[in-house]
Motif scaffolding. Structure first.
Motif, PDB file in Angstrom:
ATOM      1  N   ARG A 357      -5.203  11.755  19.625  1.00 31.82           N
ATOM      2  CA  ARG A 357      -4.999  12.667  18.503  1.00 31.82           C
ATOM      3  C   ARG A 357      -3.723  13.483  18.689  1.00 31.82           C
ATOM      4  NH1 ARG A 357     -10.568  14.969  16.443  1.00 31.82           N
ATOM      5  NH2 ARG A 357     -11.964  13.271  16.984  1.00 31.82           N
ATOM      6  N   PHE A 358      -2.932  13.535  17.633  1.00 30.43           N
ATOM      7  CA  PHE A 358      -1.721  14.359  17.555  1.00 30.43           C
ATOM      8  C   PHE A 358      -0.658  13.959  18.583  1.00 30.43           C
ATOM      9  CE2 PHE A 358      -5.156  17.234  16.046  1.00 30.43           C
ATOM     10  CZ  PHE A 358      -4.733  17.363  14.732  1.00 30.43           C
ATOM     11  N   TYR A 359      -0.836  12.811  19.233  1.00 27.21           N
ATOM     12  CA  TYR A 359       0.205  12.393  20.180  1.00 27.21           C
ATOM     13  C   TYR A 359       1.402  11.853  19.410  1.00 27.21           C
ATOM     14  CZ  TYR A 359       2.604  10.286  24.114  1.00 27.21           C
ATOM     15  OH  TYR A 359       3.541   9.968  25.066  1.00 27.21           O
ATOM     16  N   ARG A 360       2.593  12.301  19.786  1.00 27.24           N
ATOM     17  CA  ARG A 360       3.806  11.895  19.080  1.00 27.24           C
ATOM     18  C   ARG A 360       4.857  11.456  20.094  1.00 27.24           C
ATOM     19  NH1 ARG A 360       3.437  13.904  13.874  1.00 27.24           N
ATOM     20  NH2 ARG A 360       1.950  15.584  13.559  1.00 27.24           N
ATOM     21  N   VAL A 361       5.502  10.337  19.775  1.00 31.41           N
ATOM     22  CA  VAL A 361       6.621   9.888  20.592  1.00 31.41           C
ATOM     23  C   VAL A 361       7.807  10.815  20.403  1.00 31.41           C
ATOM     24  CG1 VAL A 361       8.224   7.993  21.038  1.00 31.41           C
ATOM     25  CG2 VAL A 361       5.829   7.502  20.473  1.00 31.41           C
ATOM     26  N   SER A 362       8.046  11.203  19.142  1.00 33.58           N
ATOM     27  CA  SER A 362       9.121  12.139  18.808  1.00 33.58           C
ATOM     28  C   SER A 362       8.577  13.136  17.810  1.00 33.58           C
ATOM     29  CB  SER A 362      10.326  11.395  18.216  1.00 33.58           C
ATOM     30  OG  SER A 362      11.288  12.309  17.740  1.00 33.58           O
ATOM     31  N   SER A 363       8.418  14.394  18.226  1.00 32.17           N
ATOM     32  CA  SER A 363       7.817  15.405  17.357  1.00 32.17           C
ATOM     33  C   SER A 363       8.670  15.653  16.113  1.00 32.17           C
ATOM     34  CB  SER A 363       7.632  16.715  18.132  1.00 32.17           C
ATOM     35  OG  SER A 363       6.788  16.520  19.236  1.00 32.17           O
ATOM     36  N   SER A 364       9.982  15.754  16.276  1.00 30.73           N
ATOM     37  CA  SER A 364      10.829  16.048  15.125  1.00 30.73           C
ATOM     38  C   SER A 364      10.795  14.908  14.116  1.00 30.73           C
ATOM     39  CB  SER A 364      12.262  16.292  15.596  1.00 30.73           C
ATOM     40  OG  SER A 364      12.773  15.152  16.274  1.00 30.73           O
ATOM     41  N   ARG A 365      10.830  13.664  14.602  1.00 28.24           N
ATOM     42  CA  ARG A 365      10.811  12.523  13.695  1.00 28.24           C
ATOM     43  C   ARG A 365       9.480  12.444  12.957  1.00 28.24           C
ATOM     44  NH1 ARG A 365      12.049   7.245  16.757  1.00 28.24           N
ATOM     45  NH2 ARG A 365      13.999   8.371  17.120  1.00 28.24           N
ATOM     46  N   SER A 366       8.372  12.766  13.640  1.00 23.71           N
ATOM     47  CA  SER A 366       7.059  12.727  13.001  1.00 23.71           C
ATOM     48  C   SER A 366       6.950  13.789  11.929  1.00 23.71           C
ATOM     49  CB  SER A 366       5.956  12.913  14.055  1.00 23.71           C
ATOM     50  OG  SER A 366       5.992  11.875  15.007  1.00 23.71           O
ATOM     51  N   ARG A 367       7.464  15.003  12.199  1.00 26.74           N
ATOM     52  CA  ARG A 367       7.405  16.056  11.184  1.00 26.74           C
ATOM     53  C   ARG A 367       8.243  15.686   9.965  1.00 26.74           C
ATOM     54  NH1 ARG A 367       7.451  19.544  15.745  1.00 26.74           N
ATOM     55  NH2 ARG A 367       9.726  19.642  15.682  1.00 26.74           N
ATOM     56  N   ASP A 368       9.410  15.104  10.199  1.00 28.03           N
ATOM     57  CA  ASP A 368      10.269  14.719   9.083  1.00 28.03           C
ATOM     58  C   ASP A 368       9.619  13.648   8.215  1.00 28.03           C
ATOM     59  OD1 ASP A 368      12.113  16.504  10.010  1.00 28.03           O
ATOM     60  OD2 ASP A 368      13.327  15.008  11.081  1.00 28.03           O
ATOM     61  N   SER A 369       8.838  12.754   8.854  1.00 30.28           N
ATOM     62  CA  SER A 369       8.220  11.665   8.097  1.00 30.28           C
ATOM     63  C   SER A 369       6.961  12.099   7.370  1.00 30.28           C
ATOM     64  CB  SER A 369       7.878  10.510   9.044  1.00 30.28           C
ATOM     65  OG  SER A 369       6.855  10.894   9.937  1.00 30.28           O
ATOM     66  N   GLY A 370       6.429  13.264   7.701  1.00 27.82           N
ATOM     67  CA  GLY A 370       5.221  13.753   7.035  1.00 27.82           C
ATOM     68  C   GLY A 370       3.930  13.246   7.632  1.00 27.82           C
ATOM     69  N   GLY A 371       3.971  12.630   8.817  1.00 28.95           N
ATOM     70  CA  GLY A 371       2.746  12.133   9.435  1.00 28.95           C
ATOM     71  C   GLY A 371       1.897  13.254  10.011  1.00 28.95           C
ATOM     72  N   THR A 372       0.597  12.979  10.139  1.00 26.84           N
ATOM     73  CA  THR A 372      -0.332  13.987  10.676  1.00 26.84           C
ATOM     74  C   THR A 372      -0.591  13.800  12.166  1.00 26.84           C
ATOM     75  OG1 THR A 372      -2.285  12.639  10.190  1.00 26.84           O
ATOM     76  CG2 THR A 372      -1.475  14.108   8.442  1.00 26.84           C
ATOM     77  N   GLY A 373      -0.239  12.653  12.736  1.00 25.36           N
ATOM     78  CA  GLY A 373      -0.527  12.390  14.139  1.00 25.36           C
ATOM     79  C   GLY A 373      -1.944  11.926  14.388  1.00 25.36           C
ATOM     80  N   LEU A 374      -2.685  11.619  13.317  1.00 26.30           N
ATOM     81  CA  LEU A 374      -4.086  11.205  13.445  1.00 26.30           C
ATOM     82  C   LEU A 374      -4.321   9.780  12.962  1.00 26.30           C
ATOM     83  CD1 LEU A 374      -5.745  14.486  12.123  1.00 26.30           C
ATOM     84  CD2 LEU A 374      -5.670  13.723  14.497  1.00 26.30           C
ATOM     85  N   GLY A 375      -3.307   9.168  12.376  1.00 29.93           N
ATOM     86  CA  GLY A 375      -3.492   7.854  11.772  1.00 29.93           C
ATOM     87  C   GLY A 375      -3.966   6.796  12.738  1.00 29.93           C
ATOM     88  N   LEU A 376      -3.331   6.678  13.910  1.00 29.22           N
ATOM     89  CA  LEU A 376      -3.718   5.635  14.860  1.00 29.22           C
ATOM     90  C   LEU A 376      -5.074   5.919  15.508  1.00 29.22           C
ATOM     91  CD1 LEU A 376      -0.318   4.778  16.590  1.00 29.22           C
ATOM     92  CD2 LEU A 376      -1.537   3.507  14.823  1.00 29.22           C
ATOM     93  N   SER A 377      -5.445   7.197  15.589  1.00 30.76           N
ATOM     94  CA  SER A 377      -6.800   7.516  16.064  1.00 30.76           C
ATOM     95  C   SER A 377      -7.839   6.997  15.083  1.00 30.76           C
ATOM     96  CB  SER A 377      -6.953   9.028  16.240  1.00 30.76           C
ATOM     97  OG  SER A 377      -6.125   9.509  17.267  1.00 30.76           O
TER      98      SER A 377
END
Length: 425
Positions: A357-377
Protein backbone atom coordinates in the motif's frame (compact mmCIF):
# COMPACT_ATOMS: atom_id res chain seq x y z
CA UNK A 1 60.01 -64.07 39.21
CA UNK A 2 56.69 -65.83 39.77
CA UNK A 3 54.86 -63.19 37.68
CA UNK A 4 57.26 -63.68 34.79
CA UNK A 5 56.81 -67.44 34.99
CA UNK A 6 53.02 -67.19 35.01
CA UNK A 7 53.00 -64.78 32.05
CA UNK A 8 55.52 -66.83 29.95
CA UNK A 9 55.21 -69.95 27.77
CA UNK A 10 56.76 -72.09 30.52
CA UNK A 11 53.50 -72.45 32.46
CA UNK A 12 51.46 -74.23 29.73
CA UNK A 13 54.53 -76.32 28.83
CA UNK A 14 54.95 -77.52 32.43
CA UNK A 15 51.23 -78.37 32.62
CA UNK A 16 51.42 -80.47 29.45
CA UNK A 17 54.52 -82.28 30.72
CA UNK A 18 52.86 -83.17 34.01
CA UNK A 19 49.78 -84.43 32.17
CA UNK A 20 52.00 -86.62 29.96
CA UNK A 21 53.79 -87.93 33.02
CA UNK A 22 50.50 -88.70 34.73
CA UNK A 23 49.37 -90.61 31.65
CA UNK A 24 52.61 -92.68 31.69
CA UNK A 25 52.33 -93.58 35.40
CA UNK A 26 48.68 -94.45 34.97
CA UNK A 27 49.51 -96.74 32.05
CA UNK A 28 52.14 -98.54 34.14
CA UNK A 29 49.55 -98.97 36.90
CA UNK A 30 46.95 -100.21 34.39
CA UNK A 31 44.68 -97.09 34.73
CA UNK A 32 45.85 -94.28 32.31
CA UNK A 33 42.64 -92.22 32.66
CA UNK A 34 42.91 -92.16 36.43
CA UNK A 35 46.50 -90.92 36.18
CA UNK A 36 45.53 -88.04 33.89
CA UNK A 37 42.58 -87.08 36.06
CA UNK A 38 44.67 -87.00 39.22
CA UNK A 39 47.35 -84.82 37.63
CA UNK A 40 44.73 -82.42 36.20
CA UNK A 41 43.12 -81.97 39.62
CA UNK A 42 46.48 -81.28 41.23
CA UNK A 43 47.36 -78.71 38.54
CA UNK A 44 44.01 -76.94 39.01
CA UNK A 45 44.48 -76.64 42.76
CA UNK A 46 48.02 -75.31 42.39
CA UNK A 47 47.07 -72.75 39.71
CA UNK A 48 44.11 -71.44 41.69
CA UNK A 49 46.33 -71.04 44.74
CA UNK A 50 48.97 -69.15 42.76
CA UNK A 51 46.45 -66.81 41.04
CA UNK A 52 44.63 -66.08 44.31
CA UNK A 53 47.84 -64.84 45.95
CA UNK A 54 48.93 -62.88 42.86
CA UNK A 55 48.62 -59.13 43.47
CA UNK A 56 48.79 -57.84 39.82
CA UNK A 57 46.45 -58.80 36.96
CA UNK A 58 47.84 -61.08 34.30
CA UNK A 59 46.87 -58.71 31.46
CA UNK A 60 48.11 -55.25 32.35
CA UNK A 61 46.76 -52.53 29.95
CA UNK A 62 49.42 -50.36 28.43
CA UNK A 63 49.71 -46.62 29.05
CA UNK A 64 48.66 -45.82 25.45
CA UNK A 65 45.49 -47.96 25.79
CA UNK A 66 44.51 -46.18 29.03
CA UNK A 67 45.08 -42.76 27.40
CA UNK A 68 42.94 -43.64 24.36
CA UNK A 69 40.18 -44.94 26.62
CA UNK A 70 40.24 -41.75 28.71
CA UNK A 71 40.02 -39.56 25.59
CA UNK A 72 37.11 -41.59 24.26
CA UNK A 73 35.20 -41.34 27.53
CA UNK A 74 35.84 -37.58 27.78
CA UNK A 75 34.58 -37.04 24.22
CA UNK A 76 31.52 -39.21 24.86
CA UNK A 77 30.64 -37.23 27.99
CA UNK A 78 31.12 -33.93 26.11
CA UNK A 79 28.83 -35.03 23.24
CA UNK A 80 26.18 -36.27 25.68
CA UNK A 81 26.31 -32.94 27.54
CA UNK A 82 25.87 -30.97 24.32
CA UNK A 83 22.95 -33.16 23.24
CA UNK A 84 21.26 -32.54 26.60
CA UNK A 85 21.80 -28.80 26.20
CA UNK A 86 20.40 -28.89 22.65
CA UNK A 87 17.32 -30.82 23.71
CA UNK A 88 16.80 -28.48 26.66
CA UNK A 89 17.06 -25.42 24.41
CA UNK A 90 14.63 -26.90 21.84
CA UNK A 91 12.27 -27.81 24.65
CA UNK A 92 12.03 -24.21 25.85
CA UNK A 93 11.47 -22.65 22.40
CA UNK A 94 8.19 -20.70 22.10
CA UNK A 95 7.59 -22.30 18.68
CA UNK A 96 6.32 -25.85 18.37
CA UNK A 97 8.99 -28.31 17.17
CA UNK A 98 8.09 -31.87 16.12
CA UNK A 99 10.66 -34.37 14.81
CA UNK A 100 9.19 -36.87 12.32
CA UNK A 101 10.80 -40.01 10.95
CA UNK A 102 10.76 -41.17 7.32
CA UNK A 103 7.25 -42.64 7.69
CA UNK A 104 5.76 -39.48 9.34
CA UNK A 105 5.72 -40.93 12.86
CA UNK A 106 6.46 -38.64 15.80
CA UNK A 107 9.88 -39.21 17.33
CA UNK A 108 10.13 -36.17 19.62
CA UNK A 109 8.39 -32.85 20.33
CA UNK A 110 8.88 -29.94 22.70
CA UNK A 111 6.56 -28.39 25.30
CA UNK A 112 5.24 -25.73 22.90
CA UNK A 113 3.95 -28.51 20.62
CA UNK A 114 1.85 -29.81 23.51
CA UNK A 115 0.25 -26.42 24.03
CA UNK A 116 -0.09 -25.32 20.38
CA UNK A 117 -0.73 -28.60 18.55
CA UNK A 118 -2.37 -30.60 21.34
CA UNK A 119 0.26 -33.37 21.48
CA UNK A 120 0.71 -35.34 24.72
CA UNK A 121 3.77 -37.17 26.00
CA UNK A 122 4.48 -40.04 26.18
CA UNK A 123 1.19 -41.10 24.60
CA UNK A 124 1.79 -39.56 21.17
CA UNK A 125 5.39 -40.62 20.62
CA UNK A 126 5.63 -43.08 17.76
CA UNK A 127 2.18 -42.24 16.39
CA UNK A 128 1.39 -40.98 12.89
CA UNK A 129 1.31 -37.15 12.83
CA UNK A 130 -1.71 -37.00 10.50
CA UNK A 131 -3.73 -39.07 12.98
CA UNK A 132 -2.80 -36.71 15.81
CA UNK A 133 -3.81 -33.59 13.82
CA UNK A 134 -6.89 -35.12 12.21
CA UNK A 135 -9.70 -32.80 11.01
CA UNK A 136 -7.46 -29.73 10.97
CA UNK A 137 -5.92 -27.51 8.30
CA UNK A 138 -2.49 -28.79 9.33
CA UNK A 139 -3.49 -32.39 8.60
CA UNK A 140 -4.71 -31.48 5.09
CA UNK A 141 -1.51 -29.52 4.48
CA UNK A 142 0.69 -32.42 5.61
CA UNK A 143 -1.34 -34.85 3.46
CA UNK A 144 -0.39 -32.70 0.43
CA UNK A 145 3.28 -32.96 1.34
CA UNK A 146 3.71 -29.57 3.06
CA UNK A 147 5.89 -28.31 0.23
CA UNK A 148 4.99 -24.65 0.80
CA UNK A 149 4.69 -22.91 4.21
CA UNK A 150 1.16 -22.78 5.63
CA UNK A 151 0.03 -19.30 6.71
CA UNK A 152 -2.76 -18.27 9.05
CA UNK A 153 -4.16 -21.70 9.85
CA UNK A 154 -6.39 -22.49 12.83
CA UNK A 155 -4.49 -24.30 15.58
CA UNK A 156 -5.76 -27.89 16.22
CA UNK A 157 -8.23 -27.79 19.08
CA UNK A 158 -7.93 -24.00 19.47
CA UNK A 159 -10.45 -22.19 17.20
CA UNK A 160 -9.32 -18.77 18.43
CA UNK A 161 -5.61 -19.32 17.80
CA UNK A 162 -3.78 -19.08 14.49
CA UNK A 163 -0.47 -20.61 13.43
CA UNK A 164 1.99 -20.61 10.56
CA UNK A 165 3.70 -23.93 9.83
CA UNK A 166 6.82 -25.01 7.94
CA UNK A 167 8.09 -28.50 7.12
CA UNK A 168 11.87 -28.85 6.77
CA UNK A 169 14.01 -31.86 5.71
CA UNK A 170 16.20 -33.10 8.55
CA UNK A 171 18.87 -35.77 8.85
CA UNK A 172 18.38 -39.01 6.95
CA UNK A 173 14.86 -38.87 5.44
CA UNK A 174 13.51 -37.21 8.56
CA UNK A 175 11.44 -34.02 8.78
CA UNK A 176 11.12 -31.16 11.22
CA UNK A 177 7.67 -29.60 11.68
CA UNK A 178 7.80 -26.02 12.99
CA UNK A 179 4.66 -24.11 14.02
CA UNK A 180 4.45 -20.55 15.34
CA UNK A 181 1.56 -18.90 17.16
CA UNK A 182 0.50 -15.82 15.13
CA UNK A 183 -2.73 -15.08 16.99
CA UNK A 184 -1.51 -11.67 18.19
CA UNK A 185 -0.51 -10.69 14.65
CA UNK A 186 -3.91 -11.78 13.36
CA UNK A 187 -5.63 -9.63 15.98
CA UNK A 188 -3.47 -6.63 15.11
CA UNK A 189 -4.18 -7.10 11.43
CA UNK A 190 -7.91 -7.23 12.12
CA UNK A 191 -7.66 -4.04 14.20
CA UNK A 192 -5.84 -2.36 11.32
CA UNK A 193 -8.47 -3.46 8.80
CA UNK A 194 -11.32 -2.25 11.00
CA UNK A 195 -9.58 1.09 11.55
CA UNK A 196 -8.96 1.69 7.84
CA UNK A 197 -12.50 0.69 6.92
CA UNK A 198 -14.09 2.88 9.60
CA UNK A 199 -11.92 5.92 8.88
CA UNK A 200 -12.46 5.61 5.13
CA UNK A 201 -16.20 5.34 5.60
CA UNK A 202 -16.29 8.37 7.89
CA UNK A 203 -14.20 10.44 5.48
CA UNK A 204 -16.45 9.76 2.52
CA UNK A 205 -19.28 12.10 3.62
CA UNK A 206 -17.22 15.22 4.48
CA UNK A 207 -15.18 14.84 1.29
CA UNK A 208 -18.36 14.62 -0.76
CA UNK A 209 -19.64 17.83 0.87
CA UNK A 210 -16.36 19.68 0.30
CA UNK A 211 -16.20 18.57 -3.32
CA UNK A 212 -19.80 19.59 -3.86
CA UNK A 213 -19.24 23.13 -2.54
CA UNK A 214 -16.09 23.47 -4.64
CA UNK A 215 -18.11 22.62 -7.73
CA UNK A 216 -20.51 25.45 -6.89
CA UNK A 217 -17.71 28.01 -6.99
CA UNK A 218 -17.18 29.35 -10.50
CA UNK A 219 -13.57 30.45 -11.17
CA UNK A 220 -14.91 33.10 -13.59
CA UNK A 221 -16.57 34.91 -10.68
CA UNK A 222 -13.23 35.25 -8.86
CA UNK A 223 -10.51 35.07 -11.53
CA UNK A 224 -7.76 35.71 -9.01
CA UNK A 225 -8.71 32.47 -7.17
CA UNK A 226 -9.11 30.33 -10.29
CA UNK A 227 -5.76 28.46 -9.91
CA UNK A 228 -6.49 27.84 -6.25
CA UNK A 229 -9.97 26.47 -6.96
CA UNK A 230 -8.68 24.19 -9.72
CA UNK A 231 -6.02 22.76 -7.38
CA UNK A 232 -8.56 22.30 -4.57
CA UNK A 233 -10.91 20.45 -6.91
CA UNK A 234 -8.12 18.18 -8.16
CA UNK A 235 -6.93 17.33 -4.63
CA UNK A 236 -10.50 16.83 -3.41
CA UNK A 237 -11.13 14.41 -6.25
CA UNK A 238 -7.88 12.59 -5.51
CA UNK A 239 -8.72 12.27 -1.81
CA UNK A 240 -12.11 10.89 -2.75
CA UNK A 241 -10.44 8.29 -5.00
CA UNK A 242 -8.08 7.27 -2.18
CA UNK A 243 -11.04 6.76 0.15
CA UNK A 244 -12.84 4.66 -2.45
CA UNK A 245 -9.73 2.53 -3.03
CA UNK A 246 -9.28 2.00 0.72
CA UNK A 247 -12.89 0.87 1.03
CA UNK A 248 -12.38 -1.50 -1.91
CA UNK A 249 -9.26 -2.95 -0.26
CA UNK A 250 -11.07 -3.40 3.05
CA UNK A 251 -13.85 -5.28 1.30
CA UNK A 252 -11.44 -7.53 -0.58
CA UNK A 253 -9.44 -8.33 2.57
CA UNK A 254 -12.52 -9.54 4.40
CA UNK A 255 -13.52 -11.89 1.56
CA UNK A 256 -12.27 -15.44 1.35
CA UNK A 257 -13.98 -16.29 -1.95
CA UNK A 258 -15.89 -14.71 -4.82
CA UNK A 259 -19.25 -15.55 -6.37
CA UNK A 260 -18.25 -17.26 -9.60
CA UNK A 261 -19.81 -15.98 -12.79
CA UNK A 262 -18.84 -16.15 -16.44
CA UNK A 263 -16.64 -13.18 -17.29
CA UNK A 264 -16.82 -12.65 -21.05
CA UNK A 265 -13.34 -11.54 -21.99
CA UNK A 266 -13.94 -10.17 -25.52
CA UNK A 267 -16.27 -7.33 -24.46
CA UNK A 268 -14.23 -6.71 -21.28
CA UNK A 269 -11.01 -6.32 -23.26
CA UNK A 270 -12.71 -4.00 -25.76
CA UNK A 271 -13.94 -1.87 -22.85
CA UNK A 272 -10.42 -1.72 -21.37
CA UNK A 273 -9.03 -0.51 -24.68
CA UNK A 274 -11.62 2.28 -24.85
CA UNK A 275 -10.77 3.32 -21.29
CA UNK A 276 -7.07 3.44 -22.14
CA UNK A 277 -7.71 5.55 -25.25
CA UNK A 278 -9.96 7.93 -23.32
CA UNK A 279 -7.37 8.37 -20.56
CA UNK A 280 -4.55 8.73 -23.08
CA UNK A 281 -6.39 11.35 -25.19
CA UNK A 282 -4.38 10.42 -28.25
CA UNK A 283 -0.96 10.63 -26.60
CA UNK A 284 -0.23 6.89 -26.94
CA UNK A 285 -0.73 4.02 -29.35
CA UNK A 286 -3.01 1.42 -27.74
CA UNK A 287 -3.27 -2.09 -29.28
CA UNK A 288 -5.37 -5.11 -28.33
CA UNK A 289 -4.39 -8.73 -29.05
CA UNK A 290 -6.85 -11.56 -28.28
CA UNK A 291 -5.14 -14.89 -28.98
CA UNK A 292 -7.54 -17.24 -27.16
CA UNK A 293 -11.29 -17.67 -26.95
CA UNK A 294 -11.33 -18.58 -23.27
CA UNK A 295 -13.52 -16.68 -20.81
CA UNK A 296 -12.89 -16.49 -17.08
CA UNK A 297 -14.81 -17.81 -14.09
CA UNK A 298 -14.97 -15.23 -11.32
CA UNK A 299 -16.25 -11.81 -10.29
CA UNK A 300 -16.76 -9.50 -13.33
CA UNK A 301 -16.67 -6.36 -11.17
CA UNK A 302 -13.46 -7.24 -9.34
CA UNK A 303 -11.63 -8.50 -12.42
CA UNK A 304 -12.59 -5.37 -14.36
CA UNK A 305 -11.26 -3.27 -11.46
CA UNK A 306 -7.93 -5.16 -11.41
CA UNK A 307 -7.42 -5.08 -15.19
CA UNK A 308 -8.44 -1.41 -15.37
CA UNK A 309 -5.84 -0.54 -12.71
CA UNK A 310 -3.09 -2.11 -14.79
CA UNK A 311 -4.22 -0.36 -17.97
CA UNK A 312 -4.54 3.06 -16.30
CA UNK A 313 -1.10 2.68 -14.69
CA UNK A 314 0.41 1.94 -18.11
CA UNK A 315 -1.16 5.11 -19.54
CA UNK A 316 -0.09 7.29 -16.59
CA UNK A 317 3.53 6.15 -16.51
CA UNK A 318 4.21 6.02 -20.27
CA UNK A 319 5.54 9.21 -21.89
CA UNK A 320 3.72 10.81 -24.81
CA UNK A 321 4.27 8.89 -28.02
CA UNK A 322 4.71 5.57 -26.22
CA UNK A 323 3.00 2.24 -26.94
CA UNK A 324 0.61 0.23 -24.76
CA UNK A 325 -0.33 -3.35 -25.67
CA UNK A 326 -3.19 -5.27 -24.04
CA UNK A 327 -2.97 -9.05 -24.57
CA UNK A 328 -5.13 -12.07 -23.69
CA UNK A 329 -3.29 -15.31 -24.51
CA UNK A 330 -3.38 -18.98 -23.60
CA UNK A 331 -0.60 -20.81 -21.75
CA UNK A 332 0.27 -24.48 -21.23
CA UNK A 333 -1.75 -24.63 -18.01
CA UNK A 334 -4.09 -21.63 -18.15
CA UNK A 335 -4.30 -18.13 -19.62
CA UNK A 336 -2.55 -14.78 -19.24
CA UNK A 337 -3.81 -11.19 -19.28
CA UNK A 338 -0.91 -8.79 -19.83
CA UNK A 339 -0.41 -5.05 -20.19
CA UNK A 340 2.88 -4.03 -21.78
CA UNK A 341 4.10 -0.44 -22.02
CA UNK A 342 7.15 1.39 -23.32
CA UNK A 343 7.41 3.63 -20.27
CA UNK A 344 10.19 4.49 -17.86
CA UNK A 345 10.64 0.98 -16.49
CA UNK A 346 11.15 -0.05 -12.87
CA UNK A 347 14.47 -0.92 -11.16
CA UNK A 348 14.64 -4.52 -9.95
CA UNK A 349 15.04 -3.42 -6.31
CA UNK A 350 11.50 -1.98 -6.29
CA UNK A 351 9.57 -4.77 -8.04
CA UNK A 352 9.05 -6.98 -4.96
CA UNK A 353 7.41 -4.09 -3.05
CA UNK A 354 5.15 -2.68 -5.76
CA UNK A 355 2.01 -4.33 -4.36
CA UNK A 356 2.45 -2.73 -0.92
CA UNK A 357 0.00 0.00 0.00
CA UNK A 358 1.14 3.50 -0.97
CA UNK A 359 4.54 2.23 -2.10
CA UNK A 360 5.92 4.44 -4.86
CA UNK A 361 9.00 4.11 -7.02
CA UNK A 362 8.96 7.87 -7.59
CA UNK A 363 6.76 9.97 -5.30
CA UNK A 364 6.81 13.08 -7.48
CA UNK A 365 5.95 11.15 -10.65
CA UNK A 366 3.09 9.34 -8.88
CA UNK A 367 1.61 12.60 -7.58
CA UNK A 368 1.82 14.18 -11.03
CA UNK A 369 0.03 11.21 -12.59
CA UNK A 370 -2.81 11.32 -10.06
CA UNK A 371 -2.32 7.77 -8.76
CA UNK A 372 -3.38 6.76 -5.25
CA UNK A 373 -0.66 4.17 -4.62
CA UNK A 374 -3.29 1.50 -3.93
CA UNK A 375 -3.97 0.15 -7.41
CA UNK A 376 -1.51 -2.76 -7.38
CA UNK A 377 -2.61 -3.74 -3.87
CA UNK A 378 -6.15 -4.06 -5.20
CA UNK A 379 -4.87 -6.09 -8.15
CA UNK A 380 -3.01 -8.49 -5.83
CA UNK A 381 -6.04 -9.08 -3.61
CA UNK A 382 -8.38 -9.63 -6.56
CA UNK A 383 -6.00 -12.17 -8.08
CA UNK A 384 -5.61 -13.98 -4.76
CA UNK A 385 -9.37 -14.42 -4.59
CA UNK A 386 -9.22 -15.96 -8.08
CA UNK A 387 -6.23 -18.23 -7.25
CA UNK A 388 -4.17 -16.27 -9.79
CA UNK A 389 -0.85 -14.44 -9.51
CA UNK A 390 0.70 -11.19 -10.65
CA UNK A 391 3.96 -11.39 -12.63
CA UNK A 392 5.95 -8.18 -13.13
CA UNK A 393 8.74 -7.85 -15.69
CA UNK A 394 10.48 -4.51 -16.08
CA UNK A 395 13.78 -2.91 -16.99
CA UNK A 396 14.64 0.79 -16.63
CA UNK A 397 14.35 2.57 -19.97
CA UNK A 398 12.68 -0.40 -21.69
CA UNK A 399 9.18 -0.40 -20.24
CA UNK A 400 7.23 -2.88 -18.12
CA UNK A 401 4.88 -5.83 -18.45
CA UNK A 402 2.26 -6.60 -15.79
CA UNK A 403 0.66 -10.01 -16.29
CA UNK A 404 -2.20 -11.78 -14.50
CA UNK A 405 -1.73 -15.55 -14.77
CA UNK A 406 -4.82 -17.77 -14.30
CA UNK A 407 -4.93 -21.53 -13.85
CA UNK A 408 -6.96 -23.87 -16.02
CA UNK A 409 -9.65 -24.27 -13.34
CA UNK A 410 -10.59 -20.60 -13.88
CA UNK A 411 -11.05 -20.92 -17.66
CA UNK A 412 -14.26 -21.36 -19.63
CA UNK A 413 -14.42 -22.07 -23.35
CA UNK A 414 -16.10 -18.87 -24.50
CA UNK A 415 -16.73 -20.07 -28.05
CA UNK A 416 -18.47 -23.24 -26.90
CA UNK A 417 -20.58 -21.36 -24.37
CA UNK A 418 -21.62 -18.76 -26.94
CA UNK A 419 -22.64 -21.51 -29.38
CA UNK A 420 -24.62 -23.27 -26.67
CA UNK A 421 -26.36 -20.02 -25.76
CA UNK A 422 -27.26 -19.51 -29.43
CA UNK A 423 -28.80 -23.00 -29.68
CA UNK A 424 -30.86 -22.53 -26.51
CA UNK A 425 -32.36 -19.04 -26.60
Amino acid sequence: MLDRFLASWRLPAACLALLAAGTGFGALAGAPLAGVTLVALLETVVLLSLFRHKTRPMLQPSASTRSEHDRLMTRTRRIASRLRDLRSAAGTLPDAVVLLDHSWHVRWFNHAAEDLLGLKRPRDRGRLIEDLLRNSELADWLADGGREPLNDATAPGHPNRHVTATLLPFGSRQRLLLARDTSHLTRLEQIRRDFVANVSHELRTPLTVIHGYLELLDPEDVPELAPVLDEMRAQSKRMGQIVEDLLTLSRLETQDHVADEQVQMAPLLASLRKEAEALSQGRHTVTLDIATSYDLLGSPKDLHSAFSNLVSNAVRYTPTGGRIAIRWTGTDDGARFAVQDSGFGIPAAHIARLTERFYRVSSSRSRDSGGTGLGLSIVKHVLNLHQARLVIESEPGKGSTFACVFGSDRLLDGTRLQEAAGQHP
